[in-house]
Design an enzyme around this catalytic site. Sequence first.
Site, mmCIF file in Angstrom:
data_model
loop_
_atom_site.group_PDB
_atom_site.id
_atom_site.type_symbol
_atom_site.label_atom_id
_atom_site.label_comp_id
_atom_site.label_asym_id
_atom_site.label_seq_id
_atom_site.Cartn_x
_atom_site.Cartn_y
_atom_site.Cartn_z
ATOM 1 N N THR A 111 -6.448 11.485 -12.840
ATOM 2 C CA THR A 111 -4.992 11.379 -12.998
ATOM 3 C C THR A 111 -4.547 12.059 -14.286
ATOM 4 O OG1 THR A 111 -3.094 9.906 -13.322
ATOM 5 C CG2 THR A 111 -5.250 8.984 -13.902
ATOM 6 N N SER A 112 -3.436 12.788 -14.181
ATOM 7 C CA SER A 112 -2.895 13.462 -15.366
ATOM 8 C C SER A 112 -2.140 12.481 -16.259
ATOM 9 C CB SER A 112 -1.950 14.584 -14.925
ATOM 10 O OG SER A 112 -0.871 14.036 -14.186
ATOM 11 N N ARG A 130 1.159 14.449 5.386
ATOM 12 C CA ARG A 130 0.149 13.854 4.490
ATOM 13 C C ARG A 130 -0.750 12.889 5.287
ATOM 14 N NH1 ARG A 130 2.665 16.848 2.232
ATOM 15 N NH2 ARG A 130 0.730 17.933 2.588
ATOM 16 N N TYR A 182 5.732 13.248 4.675
ATOM 17 C CA TYR A 182 4.733 12.168 4.663
ATOM 18 C C TYR A 182 3.928 12.127 5.961
ATOM 19 C CZ TYR A 182 6.442 10.746 0.177
ATOM 20 O OH TYR A 182 6.756 10.750 -1.162
ATOM 21 N N GLN A 203 -3.034 5.231 -8.029
ATOM 22 C CA GLN A 203 -1.702 5.792 -7.765
ATOM 23 C C GLN A 203 -1.707 6.493 -6.415
ATOM 24 O OE1 GLN A 203 -0.245 7.854 -11.638
ATOM 25 N NE2 GLN A 203 -2.408 7.399 -11.904
ATOM 26 N N ASN A 204 -2.879 6.578 -5.794
ATOM 27 C CA ASN A 204 -2.983 7.319 -4.533
ATOM 28 C C ASN A 204 -2.433 6.505 -3.374
ATOM 29 O OD1 ASN A 204 -4.217 9.188 -6.075
ATOM 30 N ND2 ASN A 204 -6.301 8.757 -5.369
ATOM 31 N N HIS A 221 1.568 3.012 -5.882
ATOM 32 C CA HIS A 221 2.613 3.840 -5.285
ATOM 33 C C HIS A 221 2.689 3.703 -3.766
ATOM 34 C CE1 HIS A 221 2.546 6.587 -9.106
ATOM 35 N NE2 HIS A 221 3.201 5.465 -9.284
#
Length: 229
Positions: free
Chosen positions: A172-173, A57, A54, A87-88, A105
């Site tokens: 998004t998937s 990131r 993280y 969701q990012n 998230h």
Amino acid sequence: MKDHIVVLSGAGVSAESGLSTFRDSGGLWENYSVFDVATPEAFRRDPALVLRFYNDRRCQLAEVEPNAAHRALAELEKDFRVTIVTQNVDDLHERAGSSKVVHLHGELTQARSSRLDDLIYPIGYKPIELGDTCELGSQLRPHVVWFGEQVPMLEAAAGVVASADHLLVVGTSLQVYPAAGLVDFADPDVPITVIDPGEPARVNRATVIRKKASEGVSEWVARLRGQGR
Ligand code: OAD
């Protein structure tokens, strides 16, 4: 009352800023195992590895900028009520100027106590190191939702989607639940658009724009404004 636009966004919206998605070829989950870096068990087993993942990131996030898609969504606030449910864990929607962003998230720019979930600290783009503790003396962890953990913002997000007049799903998937189930909260009469240049998520009765977010969002915004005339 202005129409309420709700945007459900995922990693694809930040791809053109230079952040990797998760499941595309070359995506993060091709290079890392979820079970090594994104579960509470992984953090117990090897906290240094998880923190490094993280920290990397966050460091990368400091180097990138919002792209045309983030900016076009922020611009929409001039004419509509807009809520982004993302969701990012990046902050690119906020940096583009969006004022209402629900992070399902969590957020990279915050750390939290590993003992008490309510103890959350803004850390910007700084790393979390082993030995960095909350005021109770417990190790700090990223303020992100790991696999197997609750999604505290879910109920609020479902309420937001239920109040949408237009729903846009972008980048998004929709492979990860419970986030993926949010589209089902939209009113049956509400138009839904999916923007994705790859294999778009299957959403009932959605119009699909098979383009990258930057181009697709501009096209969708133009259509939306056209309908309002
Ligand atoms: P995914 O990597 O699963 O999906 C990204 C989607 O974006 C794919 O459908 C791509 O085709 C699409 N895409 C790629 N480039 C794009 C572009 N330029 N413009 C628009 N779309 C593009 O990412 P998410 O759906 O966001 O959770 O993943 C959901 C969750 O899974 C993440 O929040 C993360 C991950 O595991 C946790 O870590 C808890």
